[in-house]
Design an enzyme around this catalytic site. Structure first.
Site, PDB file in Angstrom:
ATOM      1  CB  THR A  82      29.807 115.741  27.587  1.00  0.00           C
ATOM      2  OG1 THR A  82      31.153 115.310  27.644  1.00  0.00           O
ATOM      3  CG2 THR A  82      29.775 117.238  27.358  1.00  0.00           C
TER       4      THR A  82
ATOM      5  CG  ASN B 263       7.232 138.534  23.842  1.00  0.00           C
ATOM      6  OD1 ASN B 263       7.586 137.666  23.056  1.00  0.00           O
ATOM      7  ND2 ASN B 263       5.991 138.637  24.261  1.00  0.00           N
TER       8      ASN B 263
ATOM      9  CB  SER C 148      10.987 130.892  26.308  1.00  0.00           C
ATOM     10  OG  SER C 148      11.830 131.344  25.281  1.00  0.00           O
TER      11      SER C 148
ATOM     12  N   GLY D  85      12.834 135.006  16.649  1.00  0.00           N
ATOM     13  CA  GLY D  85      11.625 134.946  15.814  1.00  0.00           C
ATOM     14  C   GLY D  85      10.536 134.077  16.407  1.00  0.00           C
ATOM     15  N   GLY D  86      10.255 134.268  17.703  1.00  0.00           N
ATOM     16  CA  GLY D  86       9.141 133.553  18.335  1.00  0.00           C
ATOM     17  C   GLY D  86       9.294 132.045  18.135  1.00  0.00           C
TER      18      GLY D  86
HETATM   19  N1  GLY Z   1       9.301 135.778  23.671  1.00  0.00           N
HETATM   20  C1  GLY Z   1       9.564 134.768  22.737  1.00  0.00           C
HETATM   21  C2  GLY Z   1      10.042 133.523  23.355  1.00  0.00           C
HETATM   22  O1  GLY Z   1      10.618 133.573  24.423  1.00  0.00           O
HETATM   23  O2  GLY Z   1       9.837 132.480  22.806  1.00  0.00           O
END
Ligand code: GLY
Length: 557
Positions: A375, A395, A446, A467-468
């Site tokens: 936008t 991480n 990521s 949370g990954g």
């Molecule tokens: N280190 C986790 C991520 O960046 O997904």
């Protein structure tokens, strides 16, 4: 009793059930109601509110939290790591600042392969695990773009906290216990995060981090140059040399943040801004929601709804493993977020049975620039109109476990987010392809998904998660419940979460999901695994002109 019957009914009917968690104090609104902030730590949020009292806006508040979390929540984030910042500024600009770590110049594809096999120990702990950190430069850029105060104003409160002492939160104490053996290997780390007998601190013990206070004070005085060209880079390079690491002073001097084009998509009448590669978050949040909108979710039962979410996630994560990497190095097909592509995937999903052979699809490589649909309207929000989403990380817990002596800074292990070898899983069980292979100066893929939601060109919600890879599924679920099902964020966030990432092909569910719903998912062919307290989300919504911050209730022990 009445409440229990009601909850049971809600679970069985095509409605919702959720867990009750204690109320948190991690989300706060300033006394005048004009600024709201939410974080995983109440001390960090309080620091932000103090910064607001001194004239700061939401940008200043967010940066103050980022520095404070490096003190009180050091296992998760800090200046030894990287971040993605998505911000909608009061003047209407939406900016995506990529502060992801870069691999050092000497990094190479097989650097973690020993005897023909990727050695996870090398990519997760110690010198080789460390990428060149980007948070300092990214936060500095954000400050310059949208802050009202000076950079030093937002750092010094955290320096003071590190100096005077802070309570070890129950969460940090728990993580100290789980990593104590590894922390013991690095004397500068143990000196701060373990007691005199090399044991974890009990929750609520007051500790200090004098070296970090010094680092912050120097940063406040000298700016990012202190970190990238000054003493911090020097100390790190010296330590690296002694410990067989690769990061040099040149790597620090050459570090660059990047301004990226956000991923823009539409869902349920809202416009979503997400973070592009090297995050996979923006693409796959959009893709999963695009797949789900092909089903009438209001007519499904709970188990059908979870099943459809799981299937959509499965296909998206198959694509992630195949296609995603740093777009400065590989071509990432932007058409992964195309609605037609999502429709194709949706046609492969059945309501009663899990697909057990999902593979990555072939999105049209030539659909141009879906990412450019953003936008340009200038919003005149009440308050000031700054909406910030920062996801920041070192991480896994305590990153590489390395504190560079004399700095107090915990260094990341973000090199583990690369695909060390075809088929080799990283700490989150994620596999990748060539697209995410290691290369000099490349950024590891990521899942971080800072997201800002607009309605009629006005920002109405900012959210993200930790949370990954569950970051992606948490953000999807929070968006689905708030936008499609009109739940207030504080209810949406309590819904039992699920996560499916294709490999391993398991459906992780929170035990708060009713047993009957779980059984129905098993019957559809999912291999269900219980996973208590999946991740940490933070959300701020605009409701009736008021800012409503919601912090993750699962953070409370
Ligand atoms: N280190 C986790 C991520 O960046 O997904």
């Amino acid at each position: 009793m009445k409440k229990t019957i009601l909850v049971l009914l809600l679970c069985v009917l095509p409605l919702f059930c959720y867990a009750e968690y204690p109320v948190t104090g991690h989300a706060q609104v300033s006394g005048d109601g004009k600024v709201a902030a939410a974080s995983v730590n109440p001390d960090a949020t309080t620091i932000a509110m103090n910064v607001v009292k001194r004239g700061g806006n939401a940008v200043d508040a967010a940066i103050a939290i980022a520095f404070a979390l490096g003190v009180v929540d050091p296992h998760n984030s800090g200046i030894g790591g990287g971040c993605f910042i998505l911000v909608r500024l009061a003047d209407g600009r939406v900016i995506a600042i990529d502060g992801r770590e870069m691999a050092p110049a000497a990094a190479h594809r097989d650097m973690f392969v020993q005897d023909g096999k990727a050695n996870p120990e090398l990519s997760r702990t110690g010198a080789l695990a460390i990428g060149v950190p980007g948070s300092v430069l990214a936060l500095h850029k954000l400050q310059r773009e949208g802050g009202k105060l000076n950079f030093s104003d937002v750092i010094l409160p955290a320096a003071e906290l590190a100096e005077k002492g802070f309570a070890v939160s129950p969460l940090v104490a728990d993580r100290m216990v789980s990593t104590a053996k590894e922390l013991q290997k690095f004397p500068a780390t143990a000196a701060i995060y373990l007691d005199k007998s090399q044991q974890p601190f009990a929750a609520n013990t007051i500790i200090t981090n004098q070296d970090l206070a010094h680092t912050y004070r120097e940063l406040a005085r000298l700016g990012p140059d202190y970190f990238y060209r000054g003493d911090f880079a020097r100390k790190t390079a010296e330590w690296m040399k002694k410990n067989n690491g690769l990061v040099t002073r040149d790597d620090f001097a050459n570090y660059q943040i990047k301004l990226r084009e956000p991923i823009v998509s539409q869902f349920a009448g809202y416009t979503l801004y997400g973070f592009p590669p090297p995050s996979s978050g923006g693409i796959h949040v959009a893709q999963i929601l695009n797949i789900l909108e092909n089903f009438d979710l209001h007519k499904t039962t709970s188990s059908e709804r979870y099943h459809l979410m799981a299937e959509a996630m499965k296909f998206a994560f198959a694509d992630r493993a195949h296609w995603l990497g740093d777009s400065d190095f590989v071509k990432v097909p932007l058409s992964l977020t195309d609605k037609t592509y999502a429709k194709k995937i949706a046609r492969q999903i059945q309501l009663d049975k899990a697909v057990n052979n999902a593979v990555h699809g072939d999105p049209d490589l030539d659909i141009p620039h879906l990412m450019n649909k953003h936008t340009t309207h200038i919003a005149a929000a009440d308050l000031e109109g700054n909406w910030v989403a920062i996801t920041s990380t070192i991480n896994t817990t305590f990153g590489s476990k390395v504190v560079i002596p004399g700095t107090g800074v915990v260094m990341n292990n973000q090199m583990d987010d690369f695909s060390a070898q075809a088929g080799a899983a990283n700490a989150f069980g994620l596999v990748g392809s060539d697209a995410n292979a290691i290369a000099a100066k490349k950024r590891p893929l990521s899942s971080m998904s800072p997201t800002i939601v607009f309605k009629d060109n006005q920002p109405v919600m900012t959210l993200g998660a930790a949370g990954g890879p569950t970051i992606i599924s948490q953000v999807v679920q929070n968006l689905l419940y708030t936008l499609e099902f009109n739940m207030p964020a504080e209810i949406a966030i309590k819904q039992p979460r699920i996560h499916e990432q294709w490999s391993p092909d398991l459906l992780f569910v929170e035990p708060t999901m009713h047993e009957q719903v779980r059984n129905a998912l098993v019957q559809k062919g999912h291999e269900v695994k219980l996973w208590p307290n999946m991740g940490f989300s933070q959300i701020i919504q605009l409701r009736d002109g008021k800012l409503v911050p919601v912090a993750e209730p699962r953070v409370i022990k």
